[in-house]
Scaffold this motif. Structure first.
Motif, PDB file in Angstrom:
ATOM      1  N   GLU A  97       0.841  -1.189   0.000  1.00  0.00           N
ATOM      2  CA  GLU A  97       0.000   0.000   0.000  1.00  0.00           C
ATOM      3  C   GLU A  97       0.879   1.244   0.000  1.00  0.00           C
ATOM      4  O   GLU A  97       1.983   1.242   0.561  1.00  0.00           O
ATOM      5  CB  GLU A  97      -0.914   0.030   1.230  1.00  0.00           C
ATOM      6  N   GLU A  98       0.384   2.287  -0.636  1.00  0.00           N
ATOM      7  CA  GLU A  98       1.053   3.586  -0.628  1.00  0.00           C
ATOM      8  C   GLU A  98       0.018   4.665  -0.335  1.00  0.00           C
ATOM      9  O   GLU A  98      -1.113   4.587  -0.809  1.00  0.00           O
ATOM     10  CB  GLU A  98       1.735   3.869  -1.971  1.00  0.00           C
TER      11      GLU A  98
ATOM     12  N   PHE B 229       4.481  10.813   2.976  1.00  0.00           N
ATOM     13  CA  PHE B 229       4.373   9.700   2.025  1.00  0.00           C
ATOM     14  C   PHE B 229       4.692   8.422   2.784  1.00  0.00           C
ATOM     15  O   PHE B 229       5.740   8.314   3.408  1.00  0.00           O
ATOM     16  CB  PHE B 229       5.363   9.900   0.871  1.00  0.00           C
ATOM     17  N   GLU B 230       3.778   7.479   2.776  1.00  0.00           N
ATOM     18  CA  GLU B 230       3.945   6.254   3.538  1.00  0.00           C
ATOM     19  C   GLU B 230       3.821   5.038   2.626  1.00  0.00           C
ATOM     20  O   GLU B 230       2.993   5.007   1.714  1.00  0.00           O
ATOM     21  CB  GLU B 230       2.899   6.151   4.653  1.00  0.00           C
TER      22      GLU B 230
END
Length: 230
Positions: free
Chosen positions: A25-26, A39-40
């Motif tokens: 996932e982003e 931003f993860e």
């Protein structure tokens, strides 16, 4: 289970297996007000963990006190209930696990409390007392003294554990624990001193600096900021 250290070069198969893996996932959030953009990336991976049976206790102890302490308590209970020839193997396993845990126990810092029960130092000390492991007890008290890691919840267990050691060793360790802890927690020092003067014979706690006026209050009591009367 707590994090277990893994040497990527020596213990991961295939070598470099985690390099350049795509995230599952982003998520991206634009800057808002004084907060910058974020931003993860999230990764979910399954792994098969293998280790030699002979290293079980070593790996278990690295999993942290939340794993190793309940397991040790189970072993000690099984040994206490066992009869005849069944007791010796359980005793050996309990001693081996306790030894592995002491090897991984931190020399600096402290674990504090675990859940709703006493601190983890006190929990382990009580199990070592049930095993009659004076070597392990002295080793753990040394760790507490070196790291200034006494918690007030552990004071009674520390005093009880010191009680089974030789007098000179017991008083030396208690003095070091108080000296190493007082800057962080005066309450913990007061709790320990209270347990000492109410459970140790005068000739023992007197070595910690008892007043010559006949009071049972050690001179160090005031220095530790203890206000509770004896």
């Amino acid at each position: 289970m707590a994090a277990i250290p893994v040497e990527e070069e020596d213990e991961l198969s295939p070598p470099g297996g985690l390099e350049e893996t795509a995230p599952d996932e982003e998520s991206f959030q634009e800057a808002t007000g004084n907060a910058g953009a974020s931003f993860e990336r999230s990764y979910r991976r399954a792994a098969l963990v293998l280790w030699p049976r002979a290293n079980f206790f070593s790996v278990l102890s690295q999993g942290g006190p939340g794993v190793s302490l309940p397991y040790l308590e189970t072993l000690v209970g099984q040994w206490e209930e066992a009869e005849g020839e069944a007791a010796a193997p359980l005793f050996g396993k309990a001693r081996d696990l306790a030894s592995a845990m002491l090897t991984d126990w931190p020399a600096r810092g402290w674990y504090g409390r675990w859940g709703d029960r006493e601190g983890v130092h006190g929990w382990l000390l009580k199990l070592l007392l049930r095993l009659g492991d004076t070597v392990g007890i002295s080793a753990l008290l040394e760790r507490i003294a070196d790291g200034g890691g006494l918690d007030a919840q552990d004071a009674a267990a520390v005093a009880a554990a010191a009680h089974v050691l030789e007098a000179d060793m017991a008083t030396a360790l208690i003095g070091r624990i108080v000296a190493g802890t007082v800057a962080r927690s005066r309450d913990a020092c007061c709790a320990l001193l209270w347990c000492v003067v109410t459970s140790f014979p005068p000739e023992i706690y007197g070595r910690l600096g008892a007043n010559r006026s006949g009071s049972r209050r050690p001179v160090g009591w005031a220095g530790a900021g203890c206000a509770a009367p004896l």
